[in-house]
Design a protein around this motif. Structure first.
Motif, mmCIF file in Angstrom:
data_model
loop_
_atom_site.group_PDB
_atom_site.id
_atom_site.type_symbol
_atom_site.label_atom_id
_atom_site.label_comp_id
_atom_site.label_asym_id
_atom_site.label_seq_id
_atom_site.Cartn_x
_atom_site.Cartn_y
_atom_site.Cartn_z
ATOM 1 N N ALA A 74 1.255 -3.236 12.331
ATOM 2 C CA ALA A 74 1.663 -3.620 10.858
ATOM 3 C C ALA A 74 2.961 -4.686 11.302
ATOM 4 C CB ALA A 74 2.331 -2.444 10.125
ATOM 5 N N ARG A 79 2.830 -6.143 7.423
ATOM 6 C CA ARG A 79 3.040 -5.139 6.951
ATOM 7 C C ARG A 79 2.238 -4.697 5.516
ATOM 8 N NH1 ARG A 79 8.834 -6.668 9.010
ATOM 9 N NH2 ARG A 79 8.774 -5.924 11.046
ATOM 10 N N MET A 82 -1.480 -4.556 6.054
ATOM 11 C CA MET A 82 -1.976 -3.033 6.563
ATOM 12 C C MET A 82 -1.936 -2.182 5.513
ATOM 13 S SD MET A 82 -2.847 -3.439 10.039
ATOM 14 C CE MET A 82 -2.579 -2.067 10.622
ATOM 15 N N THR A 123 3.800 1.535 7.336
ATOM 16 C CA THR A 123 4.188 0.330 6.663
ATOM 17 C C THR A 123 5.015 0.273 5.559
ATOM 18 O OG1 THR A 123 1.855 0.582 5.508
ATOM 19 C CG2 THR A 123 2.134 -0.654 7.488
#
Length: 545
Positions: A74, A79, A82, A123
């Protein structure tokens, strides 16, 4: 002419917090929905008690094994990217679980759900760590924590309603529309953030999968295969284990070796200046190191009772799934109340004080649950201790996360979030495996002793014990329908197993409270001190889409 005003960046990130919390809700609600739906799954698919544990554990196992890898990915790949990929995969796997025609395929779908969950959780934490600063970060973590604590109990209520009014399959199907809402909301309100320089440690990732996989396998299957000596020939697909030594100690040995090799490999990569899956340098941050120990130990006992209590309520007291969810609502109310209180006092009290108070409340609540459980117990006696237990969960969850991450640099937040989430999930996996083993082993031993006292022949005794344990308690109602006298003994034995499981969970919480004694209040967050002179910020993509 004047331009139309768009929502401010500040407003968007607070809306984004809501959608990030919605992503966490997906994985938390699903894992708790399953607990209430399991009795219906047992009746529909005819799964055994070992499969019951695997339905729970394969999800947590996949989750725990991949958190570190996905946390690092991530940071490198993005981030937000993901997290939305994880939500999409989770929704697809939920469809497969809803349509599963057998226990084996349900377990497979749960494994894929675990992969999706592992994409989501670290994340969400790293996005919060990168988006909020100072006291706002404490509020954001409190919202995140209240979501976990509250949804852990609202999940059974939702699952109970869906299972009773429709089917246990809808308990999984509900994730699809919720997932679509979360994806759309996150894309509209959260900017992408990433650290392109992050490198991925594939060898460390493989070692972590072997480490956690063999450990959880040994804990779950030990009572089936034999803890030291094999009970019978054991088949794994086309391979048959014929050795006198059980595969369980072999699994534990492989797990131990994998841990040592992972630590050595991580140290080697660190000394060479290369990134590793388990960044040992993070453990030089005192709050991070000690906080992870506390998180792992507390998680051993934190949600274990949610495995055994729904089974006891439905198979011993005869509740349906909806009534079970209503009873567990007391836990949700306590968690929401405590999380709101923790948010209000964020920055006013040391987080570690709140964590300790939460763990202590959890212990009091779970001991109260243990004493309230009995074959003829009234469900009303469960409500006060469930509320106290939920209150403790709400106090401890978010604040412990804040303690663990408060001194971690933002650019390493993804890996740090993955590490602390792994500590929690490993603790949860071990806790469910151990508490499930305590539940079913003690139920079988108590029932066998009771039937022996009645003079029941050994063959008949073993048949009754196997029926109760293998069905995870579902056979108790069948004894009653057939007019068999064993129903009272079976109900008492399952109640005893539930009680022993709860007391074991309380023991783990006590160890967590002791471990927290070495957890100082820590420094104030780095950015509170350095915002005035400037700090390094994460890499934000110029295009929020």
């Amino acid at each position: 002419m004047p331009h139309a005003r768009l929502p401010s960046a500040d407003a968007r990130r607070w809306w984004g917090l809501g959608f990030i919390s919605g992503a966490v809700s997906l994985i938390v609600v699903d894992s708790t929905i399953v607990n209430v739906a399991i009795p219906a799954v047992v009746g529909d698919l005819g799964i055994s008690s070992t499969e019951v544990q695997w339905v729970q554990e394969v999800y947590t196992l996949a989750f725990a094994s991949l958190l570190l890898l996905f946390g690092a990915l991530a940071d490198r790949l993005g981030r937000r990217r993901m997290m939305t990929a994880g939500v999409a995969l989770f929704a697809v796997a939920s469809v497969a679980a809803a349509l599963a025609p057998s226990g084996g395929l349900l377990i497979l779908a749960r494994a894929v759900q675990g992969i999706g969950g592992a994409l989501i959780l670290p994340t969400t934490l790293s996005l919060l760590n990168a988006t909020f600063r100072g006291r706002e970060r404490g509020i954001a973590f409190a919202v995140w924590g209240s979501t976990i604590g509250g949804m852990a109990a609202l999940g059974p209520l939702l699952g109970g309603w869906l299972t009773t009014s429709f089917s246990w399959r809808w308990a999984f199907g509900i994730n699809v529309p919720l997932g679509a809402i979360v994806i759309a909301g996150v894309l509209l309100t959260i900017r992408e953030s990433r650290e392109p320089s992050t490198r991925i440690d594939l060898v460390g990732s493989a070692l972590s999968v072997v480490l956690f996989g063999t450990l959880v396998f040994g804990l779950i299957e030990g009572r089936s295969y034999g803890w030291l000596r094999s009970r019978d020939d054991i088949s794994f697909g086309s391979f048959t284990w014929t050795a006198d030594l059980s595969p369980i100690p072999v699994a534990f040995a492989v797990s131990a070796v994998s841990l040592v090799v992972l630590l050595l490999w991580s140290r080697h990569r660190g000394r060479a200046g290369r990134s590793s899956l388990l960044d040992l340098s993070l453990f030089r941050v005192g709050t991070f190191a000690r906080g992870n120990v506390v998180a792992l130990v507390v998680s051993l006992g934190e949600f274990g009772i949610i495995l055994s209590l729904p089974l006891w309520l439905q198979f011993v007291l005869g509740f349906d799934a909806l009534r079970t969810g209503l009873v567990l609502l007391a836990l949700a109310i306590g968690s929401f109340a405590a999380s709101g209180l923790a948010g209000a006092f964020s920055g006013r009290l040391p987080a570690v004080v709140v964590v300790r108070a939460g763990i202590a409340a959890e212990m009091v609540g779970i001991v109260g649950i243990a004493f309230a459980v009995g074959p003829d117990a009234g469900w009303g006696w469960l409500l006060p201790p469930l509320f106290v237990y939920g209150f403790g969960v709400g106090l401890a969850t978010a604040q412990l996360t804040g303690v663990v991450l408060q001194d971690v640099p933002v650019e390493r937040s993804g890996q740090a979030s993955g590490t602390q989430s792994t500590a929690r999930q490993v603790g949860s996996a071990l806790g469910v495996a151990i508490l499930g083993t305590v539940l079913f082993t003690s139920t079988g031993a108590t029932l066998a002793a009771s039937l022996d006292d009645q003079g029941l022949p050994a063959a008949a005794r073993d048949e009754v014990v196997a029926a109760v344990v293998d069905s995870a308690g579902a056979a108790i109602a069948g004894f009653d329908d057939a007019g068999q006298t064993e129903v009272a003994d079976a109900a008492a034995a399952f109640s005893a197993g539930t009680r022993y499981s709860a007391l074991t969970a309380a023991g783990f919480l006590a160890l967590g409270l002791i471990a927290s004694a070495g957890l100082g209040a820590g420094r104030r967050e780095r950015d509170e001190r350095s915002d005035s002179v400037g700090t390094a910020s994460p890499h934000w993509d110029s295009n929020p889409d």
